[in-house]
Design a protein around this motif. Structure first.
Motif, mmCIF file in Angstrom:
data_model
loop_
_atom_site.group_PDB
_atom_site.id
_atom_site.type_symbol
_atom_site.label_atom_id
_atom_site.label_comp_id
_atom_site.label_asym_id
_atom_site.label_seq_id
_atom_site.Cartn_x
_atom_site.Cartn_y
_atom_site.Cartn_z
ATOM 1 N N LYS A 136 -1.871 11.835 -7.280
ATOM 2 C CA LYS A 136 -3.249 11.840 -7.799
ATOM 3 C C LYS A 136 -4.254 11.303 -6.792
ATOM 4 C CE LYS A 136 -1.493 11.451 -12.432
ATOM 5 N NZ LYS A 136 -1.355 10.662 -13.614
ATOM 6 N N ARG A 137 -4.055 11.659 -5.527
ATOM 7 C CA ARG A 137 -4.975 11.287 -4.443
ATOM 8 C C ARG A 137 -5.144 9.774 -4.298
ATOM 9 N NH1 ARG A 137 -7.147 16.156 -2.722
ATOM 10 N NH2 ARG A 137 -7.199 17.750 -4.313
ATOM 11 N N ASP A 138 -4.073 9.049 -4.540
ATOM 12 C CA ASP A 138 -4.069 7.595 -4.388
ATOM 13 C C ASP A 138 -4.486 7.242 -2.952
ATOM 14 O OD1 ASP A 138 -3.404 4.935 -3.939
ATOM 15 O OD2 ASP A 138 -1.453 5.058 -4.911
ATOM 16 N N PRO A 139 -5.631 6.585 -2.771
ATOM 17 C CA PRO A 139 -6.130 6.295 -1.422
ATOM 18 C C PRO A 139 -5.136 5.509 -0.560
ATOM 19 C CG PRO A 139 -7.799 5.756 -3.049
ATOM 20 C CD PRO A 139 -6.542 6.092 -3.802
ATOM 21 N N TYR A 140 -4.412 4.589 -1.160
ATOM 22 C CA TYR A 140 -3.422 3.804 -0.418
ATOM 23 C C TYR A 140 -2.340 4.717 0.151
ATOM 24 C CZ TYR A 140 0.844 0.972 -0.023
ATOM 25 O OH TYR A 140 2.015 0.404 0.403
ATOM 26 N N ARG A 141 -1.789 5.571 -0.681
ATOM 27 C CA ARG A 141 -0.717 6.459 -0.224
ATOM 28 C C ARG A 141 -1.217 7.480 0.794
ATOM 29 N NH1 ARG A 141 4.103 6.605 -3.866
ATOM 30 N NH2 ARG A 141 3.785 4.899 -5.301
ATOM 31 N N VAL A 142 -2.412 7.990 0.590
ATOM 32 C CA VAL A 142 -2.977 8.948 1.548
ATOM 33 C C VAL A 142 -3.196 8.270 2.896
ATOM 34 C CG1 VAL A 142 -4.972 10.399 2.087
ATOM 35 C CG2 VAL A 142 -4.029 10.394 -0.234
ATOM 36 N N THR B 85 2.260 -0.576 -3.480
ATOM 37 C CA THR B 85 0.875 -1.051 -3.565
ATOM 38 C C THR B 85 0.548 -1.834 -2.293
ATOM 39 O OG1 THR B 85 1.409 -3.199 -4.552
ATOM 40 C CG2 THR B 85 1.070 -1.345 -6.087
ATOM 41 N N PRO B 86 -0.727 -1.984 -1.977
ATOM 42 C CA PRO B 86 -1.086 -2.789 -0.799
ATOM 43 C C PRO B 86 -0.565 -4.229 -0.890
ATOM 44 C CG PRO B 86 -2.972 -1.493 -1.514
ATOM 45 C CD PRO B 86 -1.902 -1.331 -2.560
ATOM 46 N N GLY B 87 -0.614 -4.816 -2.064
ATOM 47 C CA GLY B 87 -0.122 -6.181 -2.236
ATOM 48 C C GLY B 87 1.358 -6.309 -1.924
ATOM 49 N N ARG B 88 2.140 -5.354 -2.383
ATOM 50 C CA ARG B 88 3.580 -5.372 -2.092
ATOM 51 C C ARG B 88 3.837 -5.136 -0.612
ATOM 52 N NH1 ARG B 88 5.100 -2.161 -7.499
ATOM 53 N NH2 ARG B 88 5.171 -3.972 -8.839
ATOM 54 N N MET B 89 3.009 -4.283 0.001
ATOM 55 C CA MET B 89 3.160 -4.018 1.435
ATOM 56 C C MET B 89 2.975 -5.317 2.231
ATOM 57 S SD MET B 89 3.436 -1.592 3.901
ATOM 58 C CE MET B 89 2.836 -0.061 3.274
ATOM 59 N N LEU B 90 2.017 -6.138 1.829
ATOM 60 C CA LEU B 90 1.754 -7.393 2.544
ATOM 61 C C LEU B 90 2.931 -8.361 2.471
ATOM 62 C CD1 LEU B 90 -1.956 -8.014 1.505
ATOM 63 C CD2 LEU B 90 -1.098 -7.407 3.787
ATOM 64 N N ARG B 91 3.742 -8.245 1.439
ATOM 65 C CA ARG B 91 4.879 -9.159 1.274
ATOM 66 C C ARG B 91 6.144 -8.712 2.002
ATOM 67 N NH1 ARG B 91 2.450 -9.430 -3.988
ATOM 68 N NH2 ARG B 91 3.914 -7.936 -4.851
ATOM 69 N N VAL B 92 6.137 -7.521 2.535
ATOM 70 C CA VAL B 92 7.320 -7.013 3.237
ATOM 71 C C VAL B 92 7.249 -7.417 4.707
ATOM 72 C CG1 VAL B 92 8.612 -4.940 3.886
ATOM 73 C CG2 VAL B 92 7.467 -5.047 1.658
ATOM 74 N N PRO B 93 8.313 -8.024 5.244
ATOM 75 C CA PRO B 93 8.306 -8.398 6.662
ATOM 76 C C PRO B 93 8.084 -7.172 7.564
ATOM 77 C CG PRO B 93 10.175 -9.386 5.523
ATOM 78 C CD PRO B 93 9.555 -8.409 4.572
ATOM 79 N N GLN B 94 7.390 -7.407 8.649
ATOM 80 C CA GLN B 94 7.050 -6.315 9.565
ATOM 81 C C GLN B 94 8.297 -5.575 10.068
ATOM 82 O OE1 GLN B 94 4.764 -7.530 12.977
ATOM 83 N NE2 GLN B 94 3.880 -5.492 13.194
ATOM 84 N N ALA B 95 9.336 -6.301 10.369
ATOM 85 C CA ALA B 95 10.576 -5.667 10.855
ATOM 86 C C ALA B 95 11.162 -4.732 9.799
ATOM 87 C CB ALA B 95 11.588 -6.733 11.258
ATOM 88 N N THR B 96 11.092 -5.131 8.544
ATOM 89 C CA THR B 96 11.599 -4.300 7.461
ATOM 90 C C THR B 96 10.762 -3.020 7.337
ATOM 91 O OG1 THR B 96 12.394 -6.251 6.293
ATOM 92 C CG2 THR B 96 12.155 -4.228 4.993
ATOM 93 N N LEU B 97 9.450 -3.166 7.476
ATOM 94 C CA LEU B 97 8.581 -1.982 7.434
ATOM 95 C C LEU B 97 8.950 -1.005 8.537
ATOM 96 C CD1 LEU B 97 5.092 -3.594 6.750
ATOM 97 C CD2 LEU B 97 6.521 -2.337 5.131
ATOM 98 N N ALA B 98 9.132 -1.519 9.744
ATOM 99 C CA ALA B 98 9.475 -0.655 10.869
ATOM 100 C C ALA B 98 10.815 0.046 10.631
ATOM 101 C CB ALA B 98 9.532 -1.472 12.162
ATOM 102 N N GLU B 99 11.802 -0.687 10.137
ATOM 103 C CA GLU B 99 13.112 -0.089 9.870
ATOM 104 C C GLU B 99 13.013 0.976 8.772
ATOM 105 O OE1 GLU B 99 15.637 -3.348 8.827
ATOM 106 O OE2 GLU B 99 15.454 -4.272 10.810
ATOM 107 N N THR B 100 12.186 0.723 7.799
ATOM 108 C CA THR B 100 12.025 1.656 6.681
ATOM 109 C C THR B 100 11.372 2.958 7.141
ATOM 110 O OG1 THR B 100 11.847 -0.186 5.139
ATOM 111 C CG2 THR B 100 11.005 1.950 4.384
ATOM 112 N N ILE B 101 10.376 2.842 7.997
ATOM 113 C CA ILE B 101 9.661 4.032 8.468
ATOM 114 C C ILE B 101 10.510 4.833 9.431
ATOM 115 C CG2 ILE B 101 7.678 4.830 9.808
ATOM 116 C CD1 ILE B 101 6.144 2.416 8.612
#
Length: 84
Positions: free
Chosen positions: A33-39, A67-83
């Motif tokens: 539904k054109r969620d700005p965060y996801r886009v 959500t942006p709030g949940r994104m802030l709580r994820v360690p940067q290394a985990t984000l990189a591994e996930t992507i």
């Protein structure tokens, strides 16, 4: 190029789109539904990856942090591994 060339250009672009399908960011936008965060996040991922990778990486990332709030709580290394 002149304005008279535009119909031919659009015809070529539509034919290409019909052959390869919609861009992954377009699909993500429509399905959420054109969620700005996801886009925004999908666009950022797509700058560095091919469409097939963008779709899968976005799916994994939004499963982890939808959500942006949940994104802030994820360690940067985990984000990189996930992507990647």
């Amino acid at each position: 190029m002149t304005p008279d060339d535009f119909p031919k250009v659009f015809q070529i672009l539509r034919a290409h789109r019909d052959r390869v399908g919609q861009a992954s960011v377009t699909e993500i936008s429509r399905s959420h539904k054109r969620d700005p965060y996801r886009v925004l996040i999908s666009c950022l991922i797509s700058l560095r990856t091919k469409d097939e990778v963008t779709a899968e990486a976005s799916k994994r990332l939004f499963h982890l942090a939808d959500t942006p709030g949940r994104m802030l709580r994820v360690p940067q290394a985990t984000l990189a591994e996930t992507i990647f």
